[in-house]
Design a protein around this motif. Sequence first.
Motif, PDB file in Angstrom:
ATOM      1  N   ASP A 184       0.825  -1.205   0.000  1.00  0.00           N
ATOM      2  CA  ASP A 184       0.000   0.000   0.000  1.00  0.00           C
ATOM      3  C   ASP A 184       0.860   1.256   0.000  1.00  0.00           C
ATOM      4  O   ASP A 184       0.647   2.164  -0.796  1.00  0.00           O
ATOM      5  N   GLY A 209      -4.260  -9.821  -1.250  1.00  0.00           N
ATOM      6  CA  GLY A 209      -4.984  -8.747  -1.935  1.00  0.00           C
ATOM      7  C   GLY A 209      -5.974  -8.065  -1.017  1.00  0.00           C
ATOM      8  O   GLY A 209      -6.101  -6.832  -1.022  1.00  0.00           O
ATOM      9  N   SER A 240      -4.000  -5.895   1.427  1.00  0.00           N
ATOM     10  CA  SER A 240      -3.493  -4.701   0.751  1.00  0.00           C
ATOM     11  C   SER A 240      -4.619  -3.692   0.554  1.00  0.00           C
ATOM     12  O   SER A 240      -4.450  -2.492   0.778  1.00  0.00           O
ATOM     13  N   PHE A 241      -5.786  -4.180   0.129  1.00  0.00           N
ATOM     14  CA  PHE A 241      -6.934  -3.297  -0.038  1.00  0.00           C
ATOM     15  C   PHE A 241      -7.348  -2.687   1.299  1.00  0.00           C
ATOM     16  O   PHE A 241      -7.665  -1.500   1.374  1.00  0.00           O
ATOM     17  N   ALA A 280      -7.743   1.172   1.889  1.00  0.00           N
ATOM     18  CA  ALA A 280      -9.055   1.740   2.219  1.00  0.00           C
ATOM     19  C   ALA A 280      -8.989   2.529   3.527  1.00  0.00           C
ATOM     20  O   ALA A 280      -9.563   3.627   3.622  1.00  0.00           O
ATOM     21  N   LEU A 331     -13.955   2.130  -4.729  1.00  0.00           N
ATOM     22  CA  LEU A 331     -13.401   1.236  -3.711  1.00  0.00           C
ATOM     23  C   LEU A 331     -13.775  -0.220  -3.976  1.00  0.00           C
ATOM     24  O   LEU A 331     -12.932  -1.119  -3.830  1.00  0.00           O
ATOM     25  N   LEU A 373     -11.632  -1.414  -6.791  1.00  0.00           N
ATOM     26  CA  LEU A 373     -10.264  -1.674  -6.335  1.00  0.00           C
ATOM     27  C   LEU A 373     -10.192  -2.966  -5.526  1.00  0.00           C
ATOM     28  O   LEU A 373      -9.240  -3.733  -5.669  1.00  0.00           O
ATOM     29  N   LEU A 374     -11.194  -3.229  -4.693  1.00  0.00           N
ATOM     30  CA  LEU A 374     -11.227  -4.481  -3.938  1.00  0.00           C
ATOM     31  C   LEU A 374     -11.237  -5.672  -4.888  1.00  0.00           C
ATOM     32  O   LEU A 374     -10.455  -6.617  -4.720  1.00  0.00           O
ATOM     33  N   CYS A 407      -7.819  -6.049  -6.486  1.00  0.00           N
ATOM     34  CA  CYS A 407      -6.835  -6.612  -5.550  1.00  0.00           C
ATOM     35  C   CYS A 407      -7.056  -8.110  -5.355  1.00  0.00           C
ATOM     36  O   CYS A 407      -6.094  -8.883  -5.325  1.00  0.00           O
TER      37      CYS A 407
END
Length: 182
Positions: free
Chosen positions: A44, A91, A94-95, A99, A154, A157-158, A161
């Motif tokens: 991140d 993943g 990292s998300f 977030a 978001l 992106l989730l 990831c």
Amino acid sequence: MAHDVGLAPLPSAHSPLPAEFSSATGIDWKYFLRTAIPLAALTDVLTMTLHPLALFVFLPANLLWAISRYRRHRPVVIRSGQGARMGAIMGLLSFAFFAAFFLVSISLQRTQYHDLMVSQLHQISAQNPDPQAQQVLQWFTTPEGLIAVTAFALISLLLLCLALGSGSGALLGALRKEKRHL
């Protein structure tokens, strides 16, 4: 008696996951998470510092590092499915770090975030001559619309990831398996 029927054993106090999950996947999640959590945070930080597209390099690279460290502790063959699960967890972690940082940042800089997003949406609207598209883009500049755009970004992106992590993990598992056969 009746209260014992169908109940699964309780997880031990030492294991953060139910025993059925750990034994079904064959992964020592406690050890993997000790390595994966700091590497997910590093993913991140590096992605936010350098460039958003750096996620495509740092997530697989840090997953490779986490799996390599895991294999030193547990020298077992990691199958594609196990690698995919490990990658999906990486993943997700990292998300989660992204977030948390992102939501704190926009809550502290609400006005700047609002102005930036409205400016970007006006630029997109100016490039699109369709009146219906402009009307939709105009709605996105409202407080409700900005929340919707942010939530959509978001969620996207989730999913990215999770897909990048599980795909990289599956590939790492498959490559490790093929390497042993050579």
